[in-house]
Design a protein around this motif. Structure first.
Motif, PDB file in Angstrom:
ATOM      1  N   ARG A  45       0.817  -1.219   0.000  1.00  0.00           N
ATOM      2  CA  ARG A  45       0.000   0.000   0.000  1.00  0.00           C
ATOM      3  C   ARG A  45       0.847   1.264   0.000  1.00  0.00           C
TER       4      ARG A  45
ATOM      5  N   TRP B 237      -6.173 -10.241  -2.579  1.00  0.00           N
ATOM      6  CA  TRP B 237      -7.488 -10.031  -1.949  1.00  0.00           C
ATOM      7  C   TRP B 237      -8.616 -10.727  -2.719  1.00  0.00           C
TER       8      TRP B 237
ATOM      9  N   LEU C  26      -6.646  -1.042   1.679  1.00  0.00           N
ATOM     10  CA  LEU C  26      -6.246  -1.882   2.804  1.00  0.00           C
ATOM     11  C   LEU C  26      -5.004  -2.669   2.425  1.00  0.00           C
ATOM     12  N   GLU C  27      -4.054  -2.721   3.347  1.00  0.00           N
ATOM     13  CA  GLU C  27      -2.850  -3.501   3.116  1.00  0.00           C
ATOM     14  C   GLU C  27      -3.198  -4.982   3.029  1.00  0.00           C
TER      15      GLU C  27
ATOM     16  N   ALA D  50      -3.587  -8.615   3.812  1.00  0.00           N
ATOM     17  CA  ALA D  50      -3.583  -9.356   5.077  1.00  0.00           C
ATOM     18  C   ALA D  50      -2.507 -10.435   5.068  1.00  0.00           C
TER      19      ALA D  50
ATOM     20  N   GLN E 235      -3.178  -6.051  12.810  1.00  0.00           N
ATOM     21  CA  GLN E 235      -3.704  -5.224  11.726  1.00  0.00           C
ATOM     22  C   GLN E 235      -4.365  -6.076  10.652  1.00  0.00           C
TER      23      GLN E 235
ATOM     24  N   LYS F  60      -7.840  -6.737  11.747  1.00  0.00           N
ATOM     25  CA  LYS F  60      -8.659  -5.538  11.541  1.00  0.00           C
ATOM     26  C   LYS F  60      -9.049  -5.380  10.072  1.00  0.00           C
ATOM     27  N   ASN F  61      -8.096  -5.640   9.177  1.00  0.00           N
ATOM     28  CA  ASN F  61      -8.387  -5.515   7.750  1.00  0.00           C
ATOM     29  C   ASN F  61      -9.420  -6.544   7.292  1.00  0.00           C
TER      30      ASN F  61
END
Length: 560
Positions: A170, A221, A277-278, A280, A291, A294-295
């Protein structure tokens, strides 16, 4: 539970993926505009030496001035780089015969263009050629500008490939957007050719960062079952971008405004990139599982699966990525691409595929004026041929597999280029048609190798691997213009090289493993487990194909 199952739990093809892929694909539309911008901002208009500075032309027509100041070449056209030392007034005599004119030409001294050049600006009102007189003795600077740009792409592939594996996809993508916007804007306001080349160099670096990180964020993703369609759809953005470039260049004939028009949209991309979003997967492998959770929950909320997302916790995520986390404990570099025999074979074969694809692609695409038709028309044709080419390659990749599709596209492209050598030069339509087919095959090869390479390299070194092969592609793009210099002594040699390289690399591609329907590998052990390695008779893994971290993975699997 594997990570793919967690992604399904929060929604693998929901609203988030649609928005995510769309926003990542939009800048690719303008990426093509920068990649092929040289065809328009560096178009060479018809030109000849300017008249003598002390010549009085008030009572003469343009044709008369040209007749007395510029000699004719072998084709009966005004010389581009020579003029008479003194105006030849006797040539205005209507009684002078052609034989007399030839005698004058043989006896008259000529010189270089001492007072600059006159350019026919009907096609483009202004280009970097007319801005800085990059003609005659300085004509090689045009190719130097494109080589410097590709040099930036080459450096960017090395820099961004390694940094994104260390600092994340990101943040490096955001930097690429900003660098593209600032570099392109500065290029539009350049006051010298040197400054223009420096700005284009940074644009080239940004292009590599954009391609590498956009692709990784997309594939990491989305689920395996839609990778082919999404990957090819993203490639269509580049195709549409070529058509957009032709349209924008047609209406904006000044090189400064054209460069600015294709650069400003990246400021918008930089602004909305804060929403991304970075990955995962990357967060887990870089010890930031909190994090990552959270994502994943954010993805579930956007996809309308809040309850399912709330069930995901740190322990569940770490358990799903246990094998990958063990392997990520080691440090990885570009040398890991050659550490084992499996990775060496893959890297060598992919390097050949990327180099030859880019080498032949830019050999055909970056000199549109040689086809003798409108550069806007030929740009549209070259861009439009990608549409059926990518439809065919998408079907082939989904039905036949990645490996035969990659081999076929390269070999067919090489055959088209070689056949073109046998066609007489006067048959321009046939020659252009064969070149268009060859270019379509190379575009299909590009579409395939982007997806194929991302599926072959494991997550822990995927960006490093993609950076390496992208570097090889840019090296091919840099070498392509130099091959044309060989045509001065052997006109057929560049075509043989452009056609032979894809055929040779198609043979290399045959030795790559098939990835159709396979999950993304996260470790080098996953790559070896696909069967593309040497094994003992009982199927156990040989030591020469494993690193120390790979042995830890094997021990973990055996204990489970």
């Amino acid at each position: 539970m594997a990570f793919a199952d967690l992604l399904e739990q929060v929604g693998s093809t929901g609203r988030f993926q649609v928005i995510h892929v769309t926003l990542l694909s939009m800048p690719i539309l303008m990426m093509a505009s920068h990649n092929l911008l040289q065809n328009f901002v560096a178009a060479v208009p018809p030109h000849h030496c300017a008249p003598h500075a002390n010549l009085t032309m008030s009572s003469m027509s343009t044709g008369d001035v040209l007749k007395i100041t510029v000699p004719l070449d072998q084709n009966g056209k005004p010389e581009r780089c020579k003029r008479y030392v003194h105006p030849q007034w006797q040539l205005l005599d209507s009684n002078s015969s052609e034989e007399l004119w030839e005698d004058y030409e043989d006896e008259t001294e000529i010189q270089e263009c001492k007072d600059g050049w006159y350019y026919n600006v009907t096609e483009m009102s202004s280009t970097i050629i007319t801005e800085w007189d990059l003609v005659c003795d300085d004509r090689a600077l045009k190719q130097m500008g494109q080589t410097i740009y590709m040099g930036g792409v080459l450096v960017g592939a090395v820099v961004f490939g390694g940094l994104s594996d260390r600092f994340g996809r990101r943040i490096l993508l955001m930097i690429s957007y900003l660098l593209f916007a600032v570099g392109g804007t500065c290029a539009a306001f350049s006051t010298s050719f040197t400054l223009f080349c420096v700005c284009r160099f940074f644009c080239g670096m940004a292009l590599s960062g954009l391609v590498l990180n956009s692709f990784s964020l997309i594939v990491e993703w989305i689920p395996t079952r839609v990778r082919t369609v999404v990957g090819t759809g993203t490639g269509y953005c580049y195709t549409v971008g070529q058509l957009i470039l032709a349209g924008v260049a047609y209406f904006i004939r000044d090189w400064r405004w054209l460069t600015l028009a294709v650069s400003l949209p990246f400021f918008i991309s930089f602004l909305y990139s804060w929403w991304f979003l970075e990955s995962a997967r990357w967060l887990v492998l870089n010890k930031n599982s909190e994090q990552a959770v959270k994502n994943l929950k954010a993805v579930g909320r956007i996809n309308g699966r809040q309850k399912e997302a709330d069930k995901i916790n740190l322990e569940m995520l770490q358990d799903s990525m246990k094998k990958e986390m063990v392997c990520s404990m080691g440090s990885y570099s570009v040398f890991d691409l050659l550490r084992t025999s499996t990775m060496r074979t893959i890297t060598i074969c992919l390097s050949a595929v990327w180099f030859s694809t880019s080498f032949a692609y830019y050999g055909l695409s970056m000199d549109l004026q040689k086809f003798g038709v409108s550069i806007y028309l030929i740009q549209v044709i070259f861009g439009a041929v990608d549409i059926p080419a990518k439809v065919v390659i998408t079907i082939c990749m989904s039905v036949l597999g990645r490996r035969p599709s990659q081999c076929g596209a390269l070999v067919l492209a090489g055959i088209m280029i070689l056949i073109n050598l046998l066609v007489p030069y006067d048959l321009q339509i046939l020659r252009t048609s064969l070149a268009v087919i060859g270019k379509g095959c190379l575009a299909a090869s590009f579409s395939c190798c982007y997806l194929y390479s991302g599926e072959i390299y494991p997550t822990i070194i995927r960006q490093t691997g993609m950076g390496w092969v992208s570097m090889m592609a840019r090296l091919g793009a840099m070498v392509a213009p130099l091959v044309l210099l060989l045509g001065e002594s052997l006109p057929w040699l560049p075509g043989v090289i452009y056609g032979g390289a894809p055929i040779l690399s198609g043979i290399f591609a045959f030795f790559l493993p098939e990835t159709l329907g396979m999950p993304l590998p996260d470790t080098m052990q996953d790559v070896a487990d696909r069967g593309f390695r040497r094994t003992k008779s009982n199927g156990s893994i040989t030591k020469e194909d494993l690193t120390l971290t790979d042995f830890s993975t094997v021990q973990l699997k055996e204990s489970v």
